[in-house]
Motif scaffolding. Sequence first.
Motif, mmCIF file in Angstrom:
data_model
loop_
_atom_site.group_PDB
_atom_site.id
_atom_site.type_symbol
_atom_site.label_atom_id
_atom_site.label_comp_id
_atom_site.label_asym_id
_atom_site.label_seq_id
_atom_site.Cartn_x
_atom_site.Cartn_y
_atom_site.Cartn_z
ATOM 1 N N PRO A 224 29.521 -7.917 11.264
ATOM 2 C CA PRO A 224 28.194 -7.202 11.439
ATOM 3 C C PRO A 224 27.068 -8.576 11.500
ATOM 4 C CG PRO A 224 28.951 -7.228 9.029
ATOM 5 C CD PRO A 224 30.060 -7.652 10.002
ATOM 6 N N PRO A 225 26.059 -8.141 12.112
ATOM 7 C CA PRO A 225 24.937 -9.099 12.387
ATOM 8 C C PRO A 225 24.045 -9.380 11.215
ATOM 9 C CG PRO A 225 24.480 -7.102 13.416
ATOM 10 C CD PRO A 225 25.606 -6.804 12.930
ATOM 11 N N ARG B 86 25.946 8.677 3.763
ATOM 12 C CA ARG B 86 26.179 7.531 3.632
ATOM 13 C C ARG B 86 26.834 6.688 4.589
ATOM 14 N NH1 ARG B 86 24.813 5.806 -1.855
ATOM 15 N NH2 ARG B 86 24.508 7.795 -2.972
ATOM 16 N N ASP B 87 27.918 7.185 5.025
ATOM 17 C CA ASP B 87 28.645 6.638 6.270
ATOM 18 C C ASP B 87 27.982 6.662 7.532
ATOM 19 O OD1 ASP B 87 30.884 6.158 4.651
ATOM 20 O OD2 ASP B 87 31.783 8.039 4.841
ATOM 21 N N VAL B 88 27.180 7.752 7.791
ATOM 22 C CA VAL B 88 26.677 8.082 9.087
ATOM 23 C C VAL B 88 25.494 6.932 9.182
ATOM 24 C CG1 VAL B 88 24.966 9.412 10.297
ATOM 25 C CG2 VAL B 88 27.146 10.285 9.296
ATOM 26 N N LEU B 89 24.558 6.655 8.139
ATOM 27 C CA LEU B 89 23.810 5.969 7.942
ATOM 28 C C LEU B 89 24.190 4.457 8.197
ATOM 29 C CD1 LEU B 89 21.494 7.517 5.294
ATOM 30 C CD2 LEU B 89 21.165 7.402 7.676
ATOM 31 N N ALA B 90 25.164 4.081 7.381
ATOM 32 C CA ALA B 90 25.738 2.659 7.532
ATOM 33 C C ALA B 90 26.022 2.456 9.100
ATOM 34 C CB ALA B 90 26.950 2.573 6.633
ATOM 35 N N ALA B 91 26.470 3.434 9.538
ATOM 36 C CA ALA B 91 27.019 3.126 10.918
ATOM 37 C C ALA B 91 25.798 2.973 12.080
ATOM 38 C CB ALA B 91 27.798 4.155 11.736
ATOM 39 N N GLU B 92 24.812 3.912 11.642
ATOM 40 C CA GLU B 92 23.306 3.757 12.379
ATOM 41 C C GLU B 92 22.854 2.490 12.178
ATOM 42 O OE1 GLU B 92 21.245 7.380 11.718
ATOM 43 O OE2 GLU B 92 22.488 8.654 12.607
ATOM 44 N N GLU C 105 24.519 -0.333 14.126
ATOM 45 C CA GLU C 105 24.049 -0.260 15.537
ATOM 46 C C GLU C 105 22.711 -0.898 15.804
ATOM 47 O OE1 GLU C 105 24.771 -0.038 19.507
ATOM 48 O OE2 GLU C 105 26.274 0.163 17.807
ATOM 49 N N TYR C 106 21.824 -0.360 14.722
ATOM 50 C CA TYR C 106 20.492 -0.942 14.942
ATOM 51 C C TYR C 106 20.336 -2.550 14.668
ATOM 52 C CZ TYR C 106 15.335 -1.274 13.899
ATOM 53 O OH TYR C 106 14.341 -1.538 14.318
ATOM 54 N N ARG C 107 21.143 -2.880 13.753
ATOM 55 C CA ARG C 107 21.004 -4.320 13.550
ATOM 56 C C ARG C 107 21.796 -5.102 14.896
ATOM 57 N NH1 ARG C 107 24.084 -5.963 8.779
ATOM 58 N NH2 ARG C 107 24.865 -3.656 8.977
ATOM 59 N N LEU D 189 18.867 -15.323 21.665
ATOM 60 C CA LEU D 189 20.176 -16.392 21.749
ATOM 61 C C LEU D 189 20.034 -17.568 20.599
ATOM 62 C CD1 LEU D 189 22.860 -17.310 22.549
ATOM 63 C CD2 LEU D 189 21.728 -18.445 24.654
ATOM 64 N N LEU D 190 18.756 -18.324 20.937
ATOM 65 C CA LEU D 190 18.552 -19.385 20.135
ATOM 66 C C LEU D 190 18.355 -19.043 18.540
ATOM 67 C CD1 LEU D 190 16.455 -21.791 22.300
ATOM 68 C CD2 LEU D 190 18.827 -21.927 21.804
ATOM 69 N N GLU D 191 17.750 -17.874 18.429
ATOM 70 C CA GLU D 191 17.757 -17.582 16.912
ATOM 71 C C GLU D 191 19.080 -17.288 16.164
ATOM 72 O OE1 GLU D 191 13.296 -15.324 17.271
ATOM 73 O OE2 GLU D 191 15.079 -13.956 17.747
ATOM 74 N N ARG D 192 20.011 -16.946 16.966
ATOM 75 C CA ARG D 192 21.078 -16.528 16.427
ATOM 76 C C ARG D 192 21.822 -17.918 16.302
ATOM 77 N NH1 ARG D 192 21.204 -12.407 20.440
ATOM 78 N NH2 ARG D 192 22.665 -13.267 21.556
ATOM 79 N N ILE D 193 21.900 -18.857 17.186
ATOM 80 C CA ILE D 193 22.306 -20.048 17.139
ATOM 81 C C ILE D 193 21.838 -20.963 15.902
ATOM 82 C CG2 ILE D 193 22.656 -22.299 18.196
ATOM 83 C CD1 ILE D 193 22.763 -20.896 20.981
ATOM 84 N N PHE D 194 20.633 -21.019 15.682
ATOM 85 C CA PHE D 194 19.967 -21.699 14.735
ATOM 86 C C PHE D 194 19.716 -20.717 13.320
ATOM 87 C CE2 PHE D 194 18.707 -24.028 18.504
ATOM 88 C CZ PHE D 194 19.279 -25.366 18.169
ATOM 89 N N LYS D 195 20.188 -19.609 13.342
ATOM 90 C CA LYS D 195 20.091 -18.622 12.060
ATOM 91 C C LYS D 195 18.842 -18.530 11.805
ATOM 92 C CE LYS D 195 24.815 -19.607 10.986
ATOM 93 N NZ LYS D 195 25.721 -19.795 10.008
ATOM 94 N N VAL D 196 17.891 -18.008 12.612
ATOM 95 C CA VAL D 196 16.558 -17.818 12.115
ATOM 96 C C VAL D 196 16.413 -16.333 11.834
ATOM 97 C CG1 VAL D 196 14.189 -17.458 12.933
ATOM 98 C CG2 VAL D 196 15.589 -19.397 13.909
ATOM 99 N N THR D 197 15.675 -16.167 10.410
ATOM 100 C CA THR D 197 15.529 -14.995 9.858
ATOM 101 C C THR D 197 14.848 -13.959 10.500
ATOM 102 O OG1 THR D 197 15.784 -15.706 7.650
ATOM 103 C CG2 THR D 197 14.779 -13.424 8.021
ATOM 104 N N VAL D 198 15.319 -12.872 11.400
ATOM 105 C CA VAL D 198 14.750 -11.928 12.172
ATOM 106 C C VAL D 198 14.693 -10.651 11.662
ATOM 107 C CG1 VAL D 198 15.374 -13.084 14.358
ATOM 108 C CG2 VAL D 198 16.818 -11.309 13.263
ATOM 109 N N TYR D 199 14.801 -10.514 10.221
ATOM 110 C CA TYR D 199 14.991 -9.135 9.641
ATOM 111 C C TYR D 199 13.628 -8.396 9.623
ATOM 112 C CZ TYR D 199 15.454 -5.913 5.628
ATOM 113 O OH TYR D 199 15.120 -4.844 5.026
#
Length: 187
Positions: free
Chosen positions: A31-32, A120-126, A129-131, A138-148
């Motif tokens: 999971p992202p 709960r399972d439906v919301l977890a899956a949705e 997918e949203y995350r 790309l660079l945010e994922r590489i350098f682990k920048v918080t995008v929450y």
Amino acid sequence: MSAQLGFRGLGLCALIALAACGRLAGDDKKPPQLMHIKSASRSPDEFTVLPTKALQMPEDVAVLPEPTPGGTNITDPTPEADAVAALGGNPKLLERAAVPAGNGGLVSYASRFGQAQGIRDVLAAEDLEYRRKHDGRLLERIFKVTVYYRAYKPMSLDQYAELERWRAVGAKTEGAPPEDVAAAKKK
């Protein structure tokens, strides 16, 4: 000299691209991670260690239950039940799986339009997918920048607009700090 710098820059870009490909290769499986917070210290977290209760001999050994794999033990810590007992409540009520009779009216009112099975399972899956869609660049994922916060901003409630909406219809509302004070606290 200029050509040599160009080759070094090209090599650096190729290295970053290669690292990004390796970083992105297994993204479908896990999971992202939108929030990247790490402790600055390398020490263990003392709050994850719960001491067990003291061992005691039961009055009748024959009435002990059969041990079950993954089951509970009488020496396992039960912080919620201990807190309920310390506050004068009945810890046995925590073990009930059914809805208490006193809450039947509330449950029936809350489910008056029906209830979705497995919500709960439906919301977890949705949400997964949203995350995945809002996992950052790309660079945010590489350098682990918080995008929450940026990812969930469209879902956040504007508390001041909501406060004004309720006041406009005459509903009694609690006070809220002025917007400039709240903004100053966020900085």
